[in-house]
Design an enzyme around this catalytic site. Structure first.
Site, PDB file in Angstrom:
ATOM      1  N   GLY B 278       0.224  35.722 -33.173  1.00 23.42           N
ATOM      2  CA  GLY B 278       0.956  36.322 -33.871  1.00 23.42           C
ATOM      3  C   GLY B 278       2.794  35.846 -33.559  1.00 23.42           C
ATOM      4  O   GLY B 278       2.978  34.445 -34.048  1.00 23.42           O
ATOM      5  N   VAL B 279       3.576  36.481 -34.382  1.00 21.56           N
ATOM      6  CA  VAL B 279       5.239  36.148 -34.775  1.00 21.56           C
ATOM      7  C   VAL B 279       5.932  36.066 -32.676  1.00 21.56           C
ATOM      8  O   VAL B 279       5.650  37.302 -32.077  1.00 21.56           O
ATOM      9  CB  VAL B 279       6.105  37.281 -35.117  1.00 21.56           C
ATOM     10  CG1 VAL B 279       7.202  37.046 -35.429  1.00 21.56           C
ATOM     11  CG2 VAL B 279       4.717  37.818 -36.685  1.00 21.56           C
ATOM     12  N   GLY B 280       6.390  34.971 -32.893  1.00 21.01           N
ATOM     13  CA  GLY B 280       7.269  34.951 -31.539  1.00 21.01           C
ATOM     14  C   GLY B 280       6.977  33.763 -30.722  1.00 21.01           C
ATOM     15  O   GLY B 280       6.450  32.625 -31.171  1.00 21.01           O
ATOM     16  N   SER B 281       7.919  33.472 -30.210  1.00 21.55           N
ATOM     17  CA  SER B 281       8.154  32.976 -29.217  1.00 21.55           C
ATOM     18  C   SER B 281       7.203  31.832 -28.164  1.00 21.55           C
ATOM     19  O   SER B 281       6.247  30.740 -28.172  1.00 21.55           O
ATOM     20  CB  SER B 281       8.889  32.563 -28.098  1.00 21.55           C
ATOM     21  OG  SER B 281      10.535  32.067 -28.553  1.00 21.55           O
ATOM     22  N   GLU B 305       0.005  35.852 -40.851  1.00 17.68           N
ATOM     23  CA  GLU B 305       0.749  36.524 -40.981  1.00 17.68           C
ATOM     24  C   GLU B 305       2.185  35.669 -41.599  1.00 17.68           C
ATOM     25  O   GLU B 305       2.781  35.047 -42.372  1.00 17.68           O
ATOM     26  CB  GLU B 305       1.657  37.464 -39.893  1.00 17.68           C
ATOM     27  CG  GLU B 305       1.444  38.813 -40.516  1.00 17.68           C
ATOM     28  CD  GLU B 305       1.647  39.802 -39.001  1.00 17.68           C
ATOM     29  OE1 GLU B 305       0.949  40.956 -39.100  1.00 17.68           O
ATOM     30  OE2 GLU B 305       2.751  39.571 -38.323  1.00 17.68           O
ATOM     31  N   ASN B 395      10.217  46.744 -30.851  1.00 17.32           N
ATOM     32  CA  ASN B 395       9.595  45.677 -32.620  1.00 17.32           C
ATOM     33  C   ASN B 395       8.956  46.945 -32.749  1.00 17.32           C
ATOM     34  O   ASN B 395       9.719  46.743 -33.846  1.00 17.32           O
ATOM     35  CB  ASN B 395       9.401  44.515 -32.174  1.00 17.32           C
ATOM     36  CG  ASN B 395       7.958  44.438 -31.318  1.00 17.32           C
ATOM     37  OD1 ASN B 395       7.560  45.369 -31.338  1.00 17.32           O
ATOM     38  ND2 ASN B 395       8.422  43.165 -30.102  1.00 17.32           N
ATOM     39  N   GLY B 399       1.315  43.414 -37.893  1.00 16.73           N
ATOM     40  CA  GLY B 399       0.173  42.839 -38.048  1.00 16.73           C
ATOM     41  C   GLY B 399      -0.412  43.162 -36.268  1.00 16.73           C
ATOM     42  O   GLY B 399      -2.042  43.139 -36.414  1.00 16.73           O
TER      43      GLY B 399
END
Lengths: 502, 502
Positions: B278-281, B305, B395, B399
């Site tokens: 997933g997106v992020g740190s 993604e 947020n 996805g």
């Protein structure tokens, strides 16, 4: 038991020749239910056929229950009969159950914590069984027990449901087949068996139209694994549908009005409408109510899990071009009606493996309008489809999640109240969530239609309150006022959110 | 503005010739940001490019915010920059937003109820825009504003993300293109644009391997709709990743140990491993940590993604055969690194439309191992990925739902606590559910791994409690004891379920 014979491909039923001349072809290990039951080890996973309460094995599970004590994980396609979900529970043999518990005895045992149950999406189960995805309680030997209308040395034709039988037959260490003479041999005409390859090289399911066929009537297997064939003529003990009452009819009216308006505006429904209805009395009543919708020149098909009685009416009335499902989940009357005229119905009905009937890819591809029911719905469109008071499971998610998520238009239908109007099914917050606010798009009660598509949580709350029973609307509005002070995208007053539930 | 020129197919970039010689080809309606902004009606839906904080239009949204007051529904692919999610909010022009709100200003406005937001699965959004599935706030005229590295009379090449741009360009009544000279022309090499047909005759996505290509670099459009081309050289303002701390590293260690064991036992991972993060740190840190896993001879790909910095390390280290995504969601450093060597990276990186990168059908087909993060997880495996205290959206689901549901192995990673250890992220009951107990299979914290596959709710509660912070385990066990008295498949004490949350 006698040994298995060699395969003879010439005798295997095909799409072109789907009805064998005899129930048993070739040299087969025919035996008694008790001897077949003896094949099942003390600790094992039973993979049984059956979906929608039909097509399940009867004599061998009964014999297992009557025999030695065992520790069994029982995995079916969907709903099965009392020989499995009552007898094996009462005998203490069943310790774990996947993926669905529609029968009262097993449900009570699950709710008491006596049988371990985890609720799986129907679309996922075949792969989980084939590729070791269930983990808990499935490490031991596996025995498939499958009801068939006919069997050969390396093939069988399923009876009134396909469910996950192709996956189970492939996976099992030991295969037991029950040939049921009460199920017409002509059922070979309705089956379209197709087993997907394993990921990551499985490719797409090669089905361009929901009424196309891509397989044949027979499930193939390694002849070495066929260890027992048992004969029976015991019929299915299928669902009984409740007669539709005023509330169901009012829900059907609202649904039909909504669908009629949607037909006018939705470009995806301009030529073809692929409908799915969930299992049960409400779904059956809604199918029956569809005769009020004017579909114009559109081709209308059923693309779902179960053929219920309401569908036969639509087929007979010429409103439906065909049905694709995994089970003939008919009432006893409906079954008699279909069996009396199998050849005619078989021209319009296709039964597929449940991982095909419920495949997210196909539900998307065919733009299905999915119509399912629920225990309760909350202000923001979260749907509890399985748990009373968030704790007691009623049946399981079944294919509801597959269709609610992947349908072009996911519709949830439910009466606005339960317990003779004493309990609102529209609640501030569902204590159990099966379909999230991201999934179902439209909620229909006998009070109206809440079209939640694209709406913000606050807007959703207003729309959902409007389809609650008037006796509960003020309380819901008061909840929304209390919740407003929390702020946030999805306001809640968590202190009182379950005041109605607990 | 000058009129559009005729199409000239010879000039359209193709997979074989993906890099045009100039930024602007042919006679184009070049203009100023303010004049382009004037095209946008008073009430309209803005369909903007951008995903993962990159590839979004910059000057025209800024000019819209500076201009007349409007009522706009703003729809992006995913995360975009301040010119959209700060300026258009502060100017009061944005009244509705889909599908994701990662920027602080828009998030605050949504949580205050000032901007209406409904959180959509990324995989569904392109179809919803194309076929009228969003309904609320999208009835008026539509204007697409898309950032490109190059544009012709009837084609454009997207910049650092594809997102839903192909769908938006197709749908829009009016098209505005921002050509960004700060984005390398060579990005044409990474794009694989493919627009699906409409259901019910759309057929499967013809992608057999996640690293195959099925399209070309260009999004095509009707030249009549191209009403303005604006030039800029303002760079993206991409994400900044937090440096991984001890907790992230411990989560990464636990994840790697789990993956290593899974590689040994899981037949679906025998030859090929298709990973998504997933997106992020945390996702970025986990990608970086993967170098500790011994994948043996297996081919390893990223199928998700976003390409984040951690992926470039894996590509450079030769651990990854390639990456399929929809956005180059790199840090400024990562972007510089990629831009310095676009041709080399382009050989291994493919950007697709987000409805392809996130397609449930492909996630299933490729047997993806999906690794996503969460706000909190409850005893039964329900996952809240979006809402603090069940009310304030952080947020959006993005996805996460596509991958949690459809992955072969859906893994949720999160620290066991928040707020410096004061708050447990392992809770009795999540007040908001994004992924249900039917979806995510494995939960990983810095305390360990809870493998929930096939386990009953009671068994899940035990496994989840074991990966909570020790300071909270006793309380969780006390909750389970109180809950036991409710009985049921999923025991709860609803009176105290939110004691920690509210």
């Amino acid at each position: 038991m006698s040994g298995s014979s060699e395969s003879n491909d010439a005798e295997v039923p095909t799409a072109a020749s789907p009805v064998p001349s005899t129930r048993l072809t070739g040299r087969l290990p025919t035996t008694t239910p008790a001897e077949a039951a003896a094949i099942v080890p003390e600790t094992a996973t039973l993979l049984v056929s059956g979906f929608g309460g039909v097509g399940y094995p009867k004599l061998v599970p009964e014999a297992i229950a009557a025999g030695d004590q065992r520790e069994l994980t029982v995995v079916s396609g969907g709903g099965v009969g009392d020989e499995i979900d009552r007898d094996l529970v009462e005998s203490g043999d069943m310790v774990r159950r996947y993926p669905f518990v529609p029968n009262e005895t097993v449900r009570d045992a699950v709710n008491a914590g006596a049988v371990a149950f985890h609720d799986r999406h129907i679309s996922r189960l075949a792969d989980e069984v084939r590729f070791g995805g269930l983990r808990a309680g499935t490490d031991g030997p596996t025995v498939a027990i499958v009801e068939a209308v006919a069997v050969g040395s390396d093939w069988l034709i399923p009876s009134t449901s396909v469910g996950h039988s192709p996956a189970y037959v492939e996976t099992a260490d030991h295969l037991i087949v029950e040939v049921n003479r009460a199920q017409p041999l002509e059922l070979g005409r309705v089956h379209d068996i197709y087993l997907r390859q394993a990921p990551p090289h499985r490719g797409p399911i090669p089905l361009d139209d929901p009424l196309d066929t891509i397989g044949g009537p027979a499930i193939r297997f390694d002849p070495e694994r066929l260890e027992a064939v048992v004969e029976t003529d015991r019929p299915d003990d299928p669902y009984e549908f409740r007669e539709a009452g005023d509330t169901e009819r009012a829900i059907a009216d609202n649904l039909c009005r909504f669908l009629q308006a949607e037909l006018e505006r939705n470009p995806l429904l301009a030529e073809r409408v692929n409908l799915q209805f969930g299992v049960g009395s409400l779904g059956n009543a809604l199918m029956g109510g569809l005769s009020d919708v004017d579909f114009g020149d559109r081709e209308v098909s059923y693309v779902g899990e179960v053929v219920q009685d309401g569908l036969l009416d639509m087929l007979d009335g010429g409103q439906l071009s065909g049905a694709s499902a995994t089970s003939l989940a008919l009432s006893a009357d409906g079954q008699a009606r279909l069996f009396d005229d199998v050849e005619r119905y078989a021209a319009d009905v296709i039964l597929r493996p449940a991982d095909i009937s419920n495949a997210p890819a196909l539900i998307d591809r065919f733009g299905v309008v999915g119509i399912n029911s629920a225990v309760e719905v909350d202000l923001y469109g979260n749907v509890n489809a399985t748990h009373i008071r968030g704790t007691r499971v009623v049946n399981g998610i079944g294919g509801g999640g597959d269709f609610a998520r992947n349908s072009r238009l996911g519709i949830i239908t439910l009466p606005s109240t339960a317990v003779d109007g004493d309990v609102s099914r529209i609640v501030p917050l569902t204590p159990h969530v099966d379909h999230t606010e991201h999934d179902a798009s439209v909620v229909v009660t006998e009070r109206g239609v809440a079209d939640l598509r694209g709406r913000s949580p606050r807007e959703r709350a207003e729309a959902v309150t409007a389809i609650a029973d008037p006796a509960f609307r003020e309380d819901l509005e008061r909840y929304r006022q209390r919740a407003a002070s929390s702020g946030g995208n999805t306001p809640h007053d968590l202190e009182s959110a379950f005041d109605w539930t607990r």
